[in-house]
Motif scaffolding. Structure first.
Motif, PDB file in Angstrom:
ATOM      1  N   ILE A   1       0.831  -1.199   0.000  1.00  0.00           N
ATOM      2  CA  ILE A   1       0.000   0.000   0.000  1.00  0.00           C
ATOM      3  C   ILE A   1       0.869   1.255   0.000  1.00  0.00           C
ATOM      4  O   ILE A   1       0.618   2.214  -0.746  1.00  0.00           O
ATOM      5  CB  ILE A   1      -0.946  -0.010   1.209  1.00  0.00           C
ATOM      6  CG1 ILE A   1      -1.963  -1.139   1.066  1.00  0.00           C
ATOM      7  CG2 ILE A   1      -1.658   1.332   1.350  1.00  0.00           C
ATOM      8  CD1 ILE A   1      -2.853  -1.325   2.282  1.00  0.00           C
ATOM      9  N   LEU A   2       1.912   1.258   0.824  1.00  0.00           N
ATOM     10  CA  LEU A   2       2.821   2.414   0.857  1.00  0.00           C
ATOM     11  C   LEU A   2       3.489   2.621  -0.496  1.00  0.00           C
ATOM     12  O   LEU A   2       3.593   3.741  -0.996  1.00  0.00           O
ATOM     13  CB  LEU A   2       3.884   2.212   1.939  1.00  0.00           C
ATOM     14  CG  LEU A   2       3.420   2.280   3.390  1.00  0.00           C
ATOM     15  CD1 LEU A   2       4.580   1.957   4.325  1.00  0.00           C
ATOM     16  CD2 LEU A   2       2.846   3.649   3.716  1.00  0.00           C
ATOM     17  N   VAL A   3       3.951   1.523  -1.099  1.00  0.00           N
ATOM     18  CA  VAL A   3       4.628   1.634  -2.393  1.00  0.00           C
ATOM     19  C   VAL A   3       3.658   2.103  -3.465  1.00  0.00           C
ATOM     20  O   VAL A   3       4.013   2.924  -4.325  1.00  0.00           O
ATOM     21  CB  VAL A   3       5.269   0.287  -2.775  1.00  0.00           C
ATOM     22  CG1 VAL A   3       5.746   0.314  -4.223  1.00  0.00           C
ATOM     23  CG2 VAL A   3       6.428  -0.022  -1.852  1.00  0.00           C
ATOM     24  N   ALA A   4       2.421   1.613  -3.432  1.00  0.00           N
ATOM     25  CA  ALA A   4       1.442   2.036  -4.439  1.00  0.00           C
ATOM     26  C   ALA A   4       1.205   3.535  -4.363  1.00  0.00           C
ATOM     27  O   ALA A   4       1.183   4.240  -5.384  1.00  0.00           O
ATOM     28  CB  ALA A   4       0.141   1.276  -4.243  1.00  0.00           C
ATOM     29  N   GLY A   5       1.053   4.053  -3.147  1.00  0.00           N
ATOM     30  CA  GLY A   5       0.845   5.491  -3.004  1.00  0.00           C
ATOM     31  C   GLY A   5       2.065   6.298  -3.408  1.00  0.00           C
ATOM     32  O   GLY A   5       1.965   7.287  -4.149  1.00  0.00           O
TER      33      GLY A   5
END
Length: 882
Positions: free
Chosen positions: A402-406
């Motif tokens: 999720i962090l990487v996607a954002g």
């Protein structure tokens, strides 16, 4: 179809279905009632009967879970659960989430933007057929490894080689285009007949040159660029066969080149004419005005082509020692010829952006580890309640994704915006010479690069806390969570990460400092003239009206008279080539009375008017300046610069000595009448080279540069200068009006170093900020975990100063190790990139010391805040909290 329907049923089972849940509960309850009734009849009490029925069923909730698994996809449902839980956790810790996403997006923005330029210049294949077989072909001398060819050498190379399928020639050319109403300057080129065939380019309309159209006396034909066809001829197909007048000669349009065609080794050309070797230069083997491009034959390597052309050059050197002495051959890939000068800078910036991304990722890893430390008790409780190691690891993986996607989404968007911004900062004249940047953007390689970064970040962000926190012992996790332990393991790991960050920041700051110092020294290098209040303007007069010597001289006098009458103009002069342009237009000279063994004394040759050196305020060292009466009726004279005097007349006075061509023919002999201080004719980062100056009245021409000294702001007078010249003859073309300061500011060497220094400085400042933030985080976390220890120390008599010193010593040790390692790495990196530096050593002590001091002070300030907080800890509160 049956399997597909079953899959769809399971997929829809992931969605909430209250009715199905009610039916399931009623079904289970009916089974429990039946078993309970059986147990009651067996003599059990109601409580025992209900409990035995539940045990026989296997439990209510496990039964429901098993039924849900049968009607859905268990892994997908678990994934959705993990996703929802992760989003709640990250939303609950908004500060951590925002910081991590912004850090990753910053690093990815820099990396993606710079990679796009690297891709456009160095990775993307050239837009020609089988471009890996194309080469640039040059003559090679000791002073010039990639020089242009003479026409006669080119013809011999073309006939004698057996390694090229085709070998062609080209040259830049500026045409004067005559329309019905005006005469306009336009960029053009002259090429040999097979030039476009060698590149694998077919015209979009019409035909290319035939085999005999580049011969002397051939009919004048021309091809149009696609832009010229659209802008000047409205895109009409009837353009074929039309006549255009270029340099007072009629040319027939025979074709239109494709829309996306460009040849980066030439300025963007609108008109492409055949070579037609009819000028005096093509008749002399010593006159070099062409460049070569070749396509390697099948199975021929670059090394084989180099060896073959070197052999031919040696044969020509033996056959024509007067003109070809010391001239070899140089064959390089065309891609290297196009981007060779930009390669070191682009790779250095890509490495710098990569280091910034590394620091950002290290900071995020530190945050993740701190967060995982704080979640030790939570994980222990979940483990005690039955969560498997795989389930806990999967939770970390989900949060990392999720962090990487954002961060990746924001990084790609900001990276694209950064590309557009950087493109807009390139001067228009330089951007025109970089056609490979026209398609800069999100081609498949740039998103693939971004995806690769995101994948690496996802692996690191997901697995780092998972590997750090394997399934803990329940009692140990619960006890540690309740005590608020010191987290010594984290402190050791966090310190290593901070050292890496500080060392990387040291490398970037040192690189920015060295490039900045190089740029400062470049701007302050001696140029031999005063650039302030100098207006410059290129003038091109039609050859038909001003091609004769007396016509050119009369034009120069008329321009000088008109311009001098403009209010604010102090002095007027002319030169054939503006300084700070290039070392070229050279001449081979020989000195009367000095020994000569056939060597080529290669010097710059410039034509200047009598008041040129006075106008630009160049210092006269010996002899005299040119005078108005130094014309064709007087003996031929020249002036030389100090570099020529030092090289060929060491310890002597060159004034009065005679200079001529290699044969010392009487017509070529000229007397040296003066020596001026060196004027930098080439780029600022190029060395001073010997230069000779001819008086304009003895060597006139109808193309020259006007230089006017002004008492007011020079650019404000440019319209008046142009109007005065057009008042003499509207057919005279003026172009590139600018102040001389702007010429220096927009010179390729100046712009390239300035932009590189600013970009690297931006990366370095971001790295400094992230490194300091990382150090602050480690120290602050360490202090928060050592609250009990600090409280005990203070209870035993330690005062605030000692506690503060204790924390600062820990931070100082990390800073010293990081800065020390960074200095070693910075010197190594600068040594590898020493060709990018100007007048600055890779181990420049002042730069290294200054950067080390700045980083040390920033680290001290970052450490002082948590140290001060530690010194204010109340011992009773600290012990009570534990």
């Amino acid at each position: 179809m049956r399997q597909l329907r079953a899959f769809l049923r399971r997929l829809t089972g992931l969605l909430p279905n209250p009715a199905a849940e009610r039916d399931l509960s009623e079904e289970i309850e009916s089974h429990l009632r039946l078993h309970t009734d059986d147990n009651l009849r067996a003599g059990m009490s109601p409580e025992e009967a209900r409990r035995a029925a539940i045990l026989r069923l296997g439990g209510v909730e496990p039964t429901k879970e098993a039924w849900r698994d049968r009607r859905s996809l268990p892994w997908a449902e678990t994934l959705l659960q993990d996703l929802r839980f992760s989003l709640r956790q990250l939303r609950r810790n908004a500060g951590f989430t925002t910081t991590a996403v912004l850090m990753l997006s910053l690093g990815m923005c820099a990396a993606i933007a710079i990679f796009a330029f690297v891709d456009a210049a160095l990775i993307k294949p050239l837009p020609y057929g089988d471009s890996t077989r194309l080469t640039g072909v040059y003559e090679h001398t000791e002073k010039c490894p990639a020089c242009n060819l003479s026409y006669l050498d080119y013809i011999d190379w073309k006939k004698m080689n057996g390694v090229f399928r085709s070998l062609e020639a080209y040259q830049a050319n500026r045409f004067l285009l005559r329309t019905r109403t005006e005469t306009l300057p336009t960029a053009g080129a002259r090429v040999s007949a097979g030039f476009f065939g060698t590149l694998g380019i077919q015209p979009a309309l019409g035909r290319s040159f035939s085999a005999d159209e580049d011969a002397a006396g051939a009919k004048h034909n021309v091809l149009l660029s696609y832009a010229a066809w659209q802008n000047r001829f409205g895109g009409s197909k009837s353009v074929l066969g039309q006549t255009v007048v270029l340099d007072d000669a009629a040319y027939t349009v025979i074709g239109v080149l494709p829309r996306d065609f460009h040849f980066a080794l030439l300025p963007p050309a609108e008109f492409w004419a055949a070579l037609n070797p009819e000028s005096p230069c093509e008749a002399r083997r010593s006159c070099h005005n062409l460049y070569g491009v070749g396509r390697l034959g099948e199975g021929v390597s670059l090394a084989a082509a180099q060896a073959e052309m070197a052999r031919i050059a040696h044969l020509l050197e033996q056959q024509y020692p007067g003109s070809n002495l010391g001239q070899g051959a140089n064959v390089i890939l065309l891609s290297e010829a196009i981007t060779g000068k930009n390669r070191p800078i682009l790779l250095a910036l890509l490495i710098a952006a990569g280091l910034l991304l590394l620091i950002a990722c290290v900071n995020i890893v530190s945050l993740l580890l701190v967060r995982s430390e704080s979640r030790t008790r939570e994980l222990a409780v979940r483990s005690a309640l039955g969560a498997s190691r795989t389930r806990l690891v999967r939770q970390f993986v989900t949060e990392g994704l999720i962090l990487v996607a954002g961060g990746a989404t924001l990084g790609v968007l900001s990276g694209y915006a950064a590309m557009r911004l950087l493109i807009g900062l390139i001067p228009a004249n330089m951007l025109a010479g970089m056609p490979w940047l026209q398609d800069l953007g999100m081609n498949f390689r740039v998103p693939a690069f971004a995806a690769l970064i995101a994948l690496g970040a996802a692996i690191v962000f997901a697995l780092t806390p998972a590997l750090r926190l394997s399934v803990p012992d329940v009692r140990h996790g619960l006890a540690e969570g309740s005590r608020g332990s010191t987290g010594t393991t984290w402190r050791r790991l966090g310190s290593k990460l901070v050292v890496l960050e500080l060392a990387t920041a040291m490398v970037l700051l040192t690189g920015a400092g060295l490039l900045g110092k190089s740029f400062y020294r470049l701007l302050n290098v001696g140029i031999g003239l005063q650039p302030d209040h100098l207006a410059t303007l290129q003038i091109a007069a039609p050859h038909a009206a001003y091609g004769k010597d007396e016509q050119a001289i009369a034009l120069q006098h008329a321009v000088a008279t008109r311009v001098a009458a403009i209010p604010g103009v102090l002095s007027v002069a002319f030169c054939s080539q503006l300084p700070i342009s290039f070392n070229g237009n050279t001449d081979w000279i020989r000195f009367v009375g000095k020994p000569w063994h056939g060597e080529h004394n290669d010097v710059n040759q410039r034509d200047v008017s009598p008041r040129y050196f006075v106008t630009v305020k160049a210092k006269l060292l010996r002899g005299r300046y040119f005078r108005e009466d130094d014309d064709r009726t007087k003996p031929s004279v020249i002036m030389i610069n100090n570099a020529l005097a030092r090289m060929y007349f060491p310890g002597e006075d060159p004034v009065g000595r005679m200079v001529g061509n290699l044969d010392l023919t009487p017509k070529s002999l000229r007397q040296i009448i003066g020596v001026v201080e060196d004027i930098r004719e080439g780029q600022l980062d190029e060395p001073m080279v010997p230069t000779e100056y001819f008086p304009f009245n003895q060597d006139p021409g109808n193309n020259f540069v006007l230089v006017a000294s002004t008492s007011t702001e020079e650019t404000s007078l440019l319209p008046a200068l142009q109007a005065a010249i057009h008042g003499i003859d509207p057919a005279i073309v003026t172009a590139n009006g600018a102040s001389f300061s702007a010429v220096i500011h927009d010179a390729p060497s100046t712009w390239l170093r300035r932009s590189s220094a600013w970009l690297l400085a931006g990366f370095a400042l971001a790295a400094l900020f992230l490194g300091v933030v990382g150090l602050y985080g480690v120290v602050a976390y360490s202090v928060s975990q050592r609250t009990r220890e600090i409280g005990v120390r203070m209870a035993l008599g330690a005062d605030n100063t000692r506690v503060c010193a204790l924390v600062l010593r820990e931070a100082g040790a990390l800073a010293v190790i990081g800065i020390g390692a960074g200095i070693v790495c910075a010197i190594g990196a600068a040594t590898l990139a020493r060709n990018l530096l100007f007048g600055t050593a890779a181990w420049d002590v002042t730069t290294l010391a200054g950067v080390a001091v700045v980083l040390a002070i920033a680290s001290l300030l970052a450490s002082y805040i948590p140290a001060r907080r530690a010194a204010r800890v109340n011992p009773l509160d600290a012990l009570r909290a534990e």
